[in-house]
Every structure is written in structure tokens, then in C-alpha cells.
Design an enzyme around this catalytic site. Structure first.
Site, mmCIF file in Angstrom:
data_model
loop_
_atom_site.group_PDB
_atom_site.id
_atom_site.type_symbol
_atom_site.label_atom_id
_atom_site.label_comp_id
_atom_site.label_asym_id
_atom_site.label_seq_id
_atom_site.Cartn_x
_atom_site.Cartn_y
_atom_site.Cartn_z
ATOM 1 N N SER A 128 7.721 -62.559 -9.187
ATOM 2 C CA SER A 128 9.041 -62.255 -10.423
ATOM 3 C C SER A 128 8.670 -61.146 -10.972
ATOM 4 O O SER A 128 7.636 -61.450 -11.889
ATOM 5 C CB SER A 128 9.789 -63.085 -11.042
ATOM 6 O OG SER A 128 10.224 -62.228 -11.798
ATOM 7 N N HIS A 161 10.211 -60.313 -6.274
ATOM 8 C CA HIS A 161 11.782 -60.141 -6.264
ATOM 9 C C HIS A 161 11.985 -59.697 -7.924
ATOM 10 O O HIS A 161 11.190 -59.914 -8.847
ATOM 11 C CB HIS A 161 11.246 -62.312 -6.976
ATOM 12 C CG HIS A 161 13.163 -62.233 -7.430
ATOM 13 N ND1 HIS A 161 13.288 -63.179 -6.956
ATOM 14 C CD2 HIS A 161 12.783 -62.732 -8.743
ATOM 15 C CE1 HIS A 161 14.762 -64.325 -7.233
ATOM 16 N NE2 HIS A 161 14.309 -63.381 -8.839
ATOM 17 N N ASP A 163 14.909 -59.243 -11.318
ATOM 18 C CA ASP A 163 15.648 -60.124 -11.831
ATOM 19 C C ASP A 163 16.507 -59.656 -12.692
ATOM 20 O O ASP A 163 16.213 -58.201 -13.258
ATOM 21 C CB ASP A 163 15.153 -60.489 -12.635
ATOM 22 C CG ASP A 163 14.430 -61.835 -11.896
ATOM 23 O OD1 ASP A 163 15.060 -62.961 -11.276
ATOM 24 O OD2 ASP A 163 13.328 -62.466 -11.991
ATOM 25 N N MET A 178 19.471 -58.692 -15.356
ATOM 26 C CA MET A 178 20.530 -59.281 -15.966
ATOM 27 C C MET A 178 21.197 -58.335 -17.330
ATOM 28 O O MET A 178 20.807 -56.871 -17.290
ATOM 29 C CB MET A 178 19.179 -59.826 -17.181
ATOM 30 C CG MET A 178 18.089 -60.932 -16.371
ATOM 31 S SD MET A 178 17.073 -61.665 -17.594
ATOM 32 C CE MET A 178 16.428 -63.101 -16.565
ATOM 33 N N HIS A 216 17.587 -60.153 -7.584
ATOM 34 C CA HIS A 216 18.655 -61.768 -8.162
ATOM 35 C C HIS A 216 19.891 -61.062 -9.034
ATOM 36 O O HIS A 216 18.901 -60.754 -10.317
ATOM 37 C CB HIS A 216 17.746 -62.579 -8.580
ATOM 38 C CG HIS A 216 18.484 -63.346 -9.176
ATOM 39 N ND1 HIS A 216 17.164 -64.581 -9.927
ATOM 40 C CD2 HIS A 216 19.303 -63.924 -8.807
ATOM 41 C CE1 HIS A 216 18.280 -65.126 -10.645
ATOM 42 N NE2 HIS A 216 19.628 -65.118 -10.211
ATOM 43 N N MET A 260 21.334 -61.105 -11.770
ATOM 44 C CA MET A 260 22.789 -62.692 -12.654
ATOM 45 C C MET A 260 23.300 -61.551 -13.738
ATOM 46 O O MET A 260 23.163 -60.843 -14.993
ATOM 47 C CB MET A 260 21.603 -62.930 -13.632
ATOM 48 C CG MET A 260 20.245 -63.835 -13.025
ATOM 49 S SD MET A 260 19.134 -64.082 -13.810
ATOM 50 C CE MET A 260 18.102 -62.969 -13.095
ATOM 51 N N MET A 267 18.515 -72.162 -8.042
ATOM 52 C CA MET A 267 17.979 -71.840 -9.487
ATOM 53 C C MET A 267 16.852 -73.266 -10.330
ATOM 54 O O MET A 267 17.536 -74.251 -10.009
ATOM 55 C CB MET A 267 18.374 -71.426 -10.690
ATOM 56 C CG MET A 267 19.460 -70.363 -10.809
ATOM 57 S SD MET A 267 18.438 -69.453 -10.372
ATOM 58 C CE MET A 267 16.982 -68.939 -11.935
ATOM 59 N N GLY A 306 17.725 -66.496 -17.382
ATOM 60 C CA GLY A 306 17.965 -65.599 -18.198
ATOM 61 C C GLY A 306 16.627 -65.164 -18.383
ATOM 62 O O GLY A 306 16.058 -64.637 -19.556
ATOM 63 N N GLY A 337 12.399 -66.053 -17.859
ATOM 64 C CA GLY A 337 10.650 -66.536 -17.352
ATOM 65 C C GLY A 337 9.973 -67.364 -18.337
ATOM 66 O O GLY A 337 10.424 -67.919 -19.955
ATOM 67 N N GLY A 338 9.201 -68.481 -18.074
ATOM 68 C CA GLY A 338 8.525 -69.619 -18.473
ATOM 69 C C GLY A 338 9.052 -70.963 -18.931
ATOM 70 O O GLY A 338 8.986 -71.407 -19.957
ATOM 71 N N ASP A 358 13.716 -70.566 -7.690
ATOM 72 C CA ASP A 358 13.469 -69.447 -8.827
ATOM 73 C C ASP A 358 13.438 -70.468 -9.929
ATOM 74 O O ASP A 358 14.483 -71.128 -10.459
ATOM 75 C CB ASP A 358 14.658 -68.345 -9.158
ATOM 76 C CG ASP A 358 14.600 -67.608 -9.690
ATOM 77 O OD1 ASP A 358 13.024 -67.506 -10.491
ATOM 78 O OD2 ASP A 358 15.614 -66.479 -9.464
ATOM 79 N N GLY A 359 12.168 -70.004 -10.924
ATOM 80 C CA GLY A 359 11.621 -70.908 -11.730
ATOM 81 C C GLY A 359 10.775 -71.780 -11.996
ATOM 82 O O GLY A 359 11.334 -73.172 -11.783
ATOM 83 N N SER A 365 5.980 -66.179 -14.034
ATOM 84 C CA SER A 365 4.801 -66.672 -15.134
ATOM 85 C C SER A 365 3.898 -67.130 -14.858
ATOM 86 O O SER A 365 3.004 -66.774 -15.571
ATOM 87 C CB SER A 365 5.385 -66.807 -16.903
ATOM 88 O OG SER A 365 6.111 -68.346 -16.201
HETATM 89 C C1 DX5 Z 1 15.075 -66.481 -14.636
HETATM 90 C C2 DX5 Z 1 14.684 -65.411 -13.397
HETATM 91 C C3 DX5 Z 1 13.033 -65.738 -12.532
HETATM 92 C C4 DX5 Z 1 12.422 -65.510 -13.170
HETATM 93 C C5 DX5 Z 1 10.620 -66.716 -13.060
HETATM 94 O O1 DX5 Z 1 15.464 -66.903 -14.622
HETATM 95 O O2 DX5 Z 1 15.317 -65.721 -12.547
HETATM 96 O O3 DX5 Z 1 12.771 -65.042 -11.265
HETATM 97 O O4 DX5 Z 1 11.350 -64.256 -13.433
HETATM 98 O O5 DX5 Z 1 10.196 -67.208 -14.242
HETATM 99 P P1 DX5 Z 1 9.163 -68.148 -13.958
HETATM 100 O O6 DX5 Z 1 8.589 -68.271 -12.954
HETATM 101 O O7 DX5 Z 1 8.318 -67.853 -15.192
HETATM 102 O O8 DX5 Z 1 9.946 -69.325 -13.869
HETATM 103 ZN ZN ZN Z 2 15.257 -64.849 -9.972
#
Ligand code: DX5
Ligand code: ZN
Length: 218
Positions: free
Chosen positions: A10, A35, A37, A39, A70, A72, A139, A144, A146-147, A174-175, A197
Site C-alpha cells: 500500500s 494498493h 488508498d 480517502m 481502494h 474510502m 478490513m 482511514g 495506516g499503522g 487490509d490493515g 507500514s
Molecule cells: C487503511 C488503508 C490501508 C493502509 C494499511 O485505511 O486502507 O490500505 O494503507 O496500512 P497498514 O499496513 O500500515 O495497516
Molecule cells: Zn486500503
């Protein structure tokens, strides 16, 4: 035929000032799905990026690389065309983001992409009984950011989702995917594992890609 397992880096966690070279690093390590993202500041609080960033990546012309978008975003059906035209291979919308999920899936396919539907951790899986998707995204954190930490109840939800889907459907997670959670998700039935991350936050993203792939049994 079940899909082969793959890891999707991602770019949300990448260094945006060096985006092209960071993506090339993970592609050199074996990644073939990137991937992306998106938002909107409404469906989820942050803003991330628009279709221009996807176009710029597609223009790098990395051979054999697919872009998994993706969304969001509220009412995602309104912007499907922008991401299809920018070069997405797959576009995923959230079941919670529109009353017109079936229409959104239709729009995605009419624009030549495979269609995914995502659910947040607290959303029941019923939507997958009501329509056929190419990809189901479960999910494993709240969307919303990462990390975040992988939600511990996820593997049982992934298993229930796998049982609802036809064999050939992609099951994406994802996540919070890293070397300690990738195996849990894969064993539960995930075929496409997003990692942000744990991958771009590592000193050597190429090595991190190989480590996560090995943990997932890719
Ligand atoms: C979160 C995103 C993810 C995000 C995952 O809302 O949809 O794709 O980048 O990040 P990590 O792998 O750090 O959880
Ligand atoms: Zn995502």
C-alpha cells in the site's frame, strides 16, 4: 480454481517524494499488485490522493503490475470512471459508503475493471449474499489510517467470508498485516494481503516484501 496468494504493497505508507522509486523497489522484489488508498475526508477523516497519482504510477510502465484502488469515499459510483481512466485494474468500494452498491459494481465493470466490495470490521457479511463480486475486501483495521494493529477477531471473519465466496473470488485483507499476522490471514483464506507500514516503513522495503510474502506462504 482458488486465486494464488499475493501481497499488495500500500503506497499510503510510502515516501511520496520518492513514490516511483519506492514502488519500483517492491516490484523488483516481486510485487505485482500495488494498493492505492483513496480517502475523501468524509467516509474517513483523512484526505489522501486523487487519480493523478495513479496516472503517474501507471505511466511508469512497470511490466505486469496491476493497480488495486481502494475507495474510502462516499458515493464512490460518482468517481469510478476517473480511476478506471487513470489505469486501475481493480476498484473496490465500501458497502457502507453508498446505498447503490450493486450500481457501483456495475459501473466498475462497465469501465473495464474488476469490482471489489469492502466491509469495515463491524459490518456484517450479508452484502456478499446479495451480489457477486470479483473481490471481497475484509478490513482488518478501521479504515482511514495506516499503522494500526490487526484486529484479533479478524481471522474468524475471514473464514466466514471465504465460505460465502465462490472459489475463484479474491479475498483481500487490509490493515495491520506484517510478518506476525500475514500467516493468520492467509490460513483463514485471504488471497490478497495489503501491507503498508510494515513494508514501506521498513529500512529495506524490498526485503520487508520478501519477509511478509514468506510469512504468508506466497
Ligand atoms: C487503511 C488503508 C490501508 C493502509 C494499511 O485505511 O486502507 O490500505 O494503507 O496500512 P497498514 O499496513 O500500515 O495497516
Ligand atoms: Zn486500503
Amino acid at each position: 480454481m482458488p486465486k494464488p496468494r499475493r501481497i499488495a504493497p500500500s503506497i499510503l505508507a510510502a515516501d511520496f517524494a520518492r513514490l516511483g522509486s519506492q514502488v519500483s523497489e517492491v516490484v523488483d522484489a516481486g510485487a505485482r499488485v500495488i494498493h492505492v488508498d483513496i480517502m475523501d475526508g468524509h467516509f474517513v477523516p483523512p484526505l489522501s490522493m486523487g487519480p493523478q497519482v495513479l496516472s503517474a504510477l501507471v505511466e511508469l510502465g512497470l511490466p505486469g503490475v496491476e493497480y488495486d484502488v481502494h475507495l474510502m469515499v462516499e458515493r464512490p459510483e460518482r468517481i469510478v470512471a476517473d480511476f478506471a481512466n487513470a489505469g486501475a485494474s481493480n476498484i473496490t468500494v465500501h458497502a457502507e459508503a453508498t446505498p447503490h452498491v450493486n450500481y457501483a459494481v456495475q459501473q466498475i465493470r462497465e469501465h473495464g475493471c474488476t469490482a471489489g466490495v469492502a466491509v469495515c470490521p463491524s459490518t456484517p457479511l450479508d452484502v456478499y449474499r446479495e451480489l457477486e463480486v470479483d473481490l471481497a475486501l475484509c478490513m482488518t483495521v478501521n479504515p482511514g489510517w495506516g499503522g494500526q494493529r490487526f484486529i484479533a477477531a479478524s481471522p474468524s471473519k475471514i473464514e466466514r467470508l471465504r465460505a460465502l465466496l465462490p472459489d475463484g473470488a479474491e479475498l483481500e485483507v487490509d490493515g495491520g498485516i506484517d510478518t506476525s499476522t500475514a500467516g493468520l490471514a492467509a490460513d483463514a483464506g485471504a488471497t490478497l494481503l495489503v501491507a503498508g507500514s510494515a513494508l514501506f516503513g521498513a529500512p529495506d522495503p524490498g526485503q520487508a516484501y520478501r519477509d511478509i510474502a514468506a510469512a504468508a506462504g506466497v
